[in-house]
Design a protein around this motif. Sequence first.
Motif, PDB file in Angstrom:
ATOM      1  N   LEU A   1      -2.269   4.421   2.487  1.00  0.00           N
ATOM      2  CA  LEU A   1      -2.208   4.190   1.381  1.00  0.00           C
ATOM      3  C   LEU A   1      -1.252   2.647   1.306  1.00  0.00           C
ATOM      4  O   LEU A   1      -1.720   1.829   0.397  1.00  0.00           O
ATOM      5  CB  LEU A   1      -1.286   5.013   0.248  1.00  0.00           C
ATOM      6  CG  LEU A   1      -2.139   6.320  -0.077  1.00  0.00           C
ATOM      7  CD1 LEU A   1      -1.465   7.393  -0.848  1.00  0.00           C
ATOM      8  CD2 LEU A   1      -3.527   6.100  -0.856  1.00  0.00           C
ATOM      9  N   ALA A   2      -0.270   2.577   2.035  1.00  0.00           N
ATOM     10  CA  ALA A   2       0.318   1.102   1.923  1.00  0.00           C
ATOM     11  C   ALA A   2      -0.429   0.213   2.469  1.00  0.00           C
ATOM     12  O   ALA A   2      -0.606  -0.847   1.977  1.00  0.00           O
ATOM     13  CB  ALA A   2       1.562   1.410   2.696  1.00  0.00           C
ATOM     14  N   GLU A   3      -1.367   0.410   3.239  1.00  0.00           N
ATOM     15  CA  GLU A   3      -2.447  -0.687   3.838  1.00  0.00           C
ATOM     16  C   GLU A   3      -3.389  -0.717   2.884  1.00  0.00           C
ATOM     17  O   GLU A   3      -3.964  -1.952   2.448  1.00  0.00           O
ATOM     18  CB  GLU A   3      -3.134  -0.078   5.047  1.00  0.00           C
ATOM     19  CG  GLU A   3      -2.153  -0.292   6.357  1.00  0.00           C
ATOM     20  CD  GLU A   3      -2.790   0.271   7.465  1.00  0.00           C
ATOM     21  OE1 GLU A   3      -4.035   0.777   7.676  1.00  0.00           O
ATOM     22  OE2 GLU A   3      -2.159   0.250   8.726  1.00  0.00           O
ATOM     23  N   LYS A   4      -3.854   0.122   2.138  1.00  0.00           N
ATOM     24  CA  LYS A   4      -4.843   0.190   1.251  1.00  0.00           C
ATOM     25  C   LYS A   4      -4.528  -0.769  -0.083  1.00  0.00           C
ATOM     26  O   LYS A   4      -5.312  -1.717  -0.377  1.00  0.00           O
ATOM     27  CB  LYS A   4      -5.390   1.448   0.814  1.00  0.00           C
ATOM     28  CG  LYS A   4      -6.643   1.432  -0.386  1.00  0.00           C
ATOM     29  CD  LYS A   4      -6.915   2.824  -0.755  1.00  0.00           C
ATOM     30  CE  LYS A   4      -7.921   2.780  -1.912  1.00  0.00           C
ATOM     31  NZ  LYS A   4      -8.381   4.119  -2.338  1.00  0.00           N
ATOM     32  N   TYR A   5      -3.200  -0.439  -0.310  1.00  0.00           N
ATOM     33  CA  TYR A   5      -2.891  -1.364  -1.764  1.00  0.00           C
ATOM     34  C   TYR A   5      -1.987  -2.804  -1.486  1.00  0.00           C
ATOM     35  O   TYR A   5      -1.516  -3.230  -2.500  1.00  0.00           O
ATOM     36  CB  TYR A   5      -1.993  -0.326  -2.571  1.00  0.00           C
ATOM     37  CG  TYR A   5      -3.108   0.705  -3.057  1.00  0.00           C
ATOM     38  CD1 TYR A   5      -4.120   0.379  -4.076  1.00  0.00           C
ATOM     39  CD2 TYR A   5      -3.027   1.832  -2.643  1.00  0.00           C
ATOM     40  CE1 TYR A   5      -5.044   1.259  -4.437  1.00  0.00           C
ATOM     41  CE2 TYR A   5      -3.926   3.177  -3.238  1.00  0.00           C
ATOM     42  CZ  TYR A   5      -5.074   2.573  -4.023  1.00  0.00           C
ATOM     43  OH  TYR A   5      -5.819   3.598  -4.652  1.00  0.00           O
ATOM     44  N   GLY A   6      -1.804  -3.005  -0.162  1.00  0.00           N
ATOM     45  CA  GLY A   6      -0.932  -3.912   0.077  1.00  0.00           C
ATOM     46  C   GLY A   6      -1.474  -5.500  -0.163  1.00  0.00           C
ATOM     47  O   GLY A   6      -2.752  -5.911   0.370  1.00  0.00           O
TER      48      GLY A   6
END
Length: 136
Positions: free
Chosen positions: A111-116
């Motif tokens: 999720l951190a990669e998806k929304y960064g």
Amino acid sequence: MERLEYKAELEWDGNVGSTAKVREFTFKIDTNTDGRNAGPNPTEYLLSAIGGCLTVNWGRLIKKMRLDVEGFKVEVRGWRTRDEPQLREITYKITVFTNEPERKILRVKELAEKYGTVFNTVGAEKINGEVEIVRP
């Protein structure tokens, strides 16, 4: 659609560096090769921005998911050849101190990669990350 705007103003130092102002913050940008070594160079700031983006999102997700995490650290690296002015590879490693299940921690990574914002502006296909879970 809500529009989020960002702004940075930079003033040249007369050599190869500058002073950047972002909101109420100022910082130096320079080099240690032909500059005054008054601050990190732009590539180091880019790597820091990727790491900062990941840190902000990991922190938000840990809180939102109510995970018990004692702490985490992020290391971001990049390399290029002298002949080509482009990072050939960017990697990061997040070391997480927790007893949470691995699947939950890997979900945070996803999720951190998806929304960064910075992560995706640079391009997720250019950045490879790994997570190490340290059981306290």
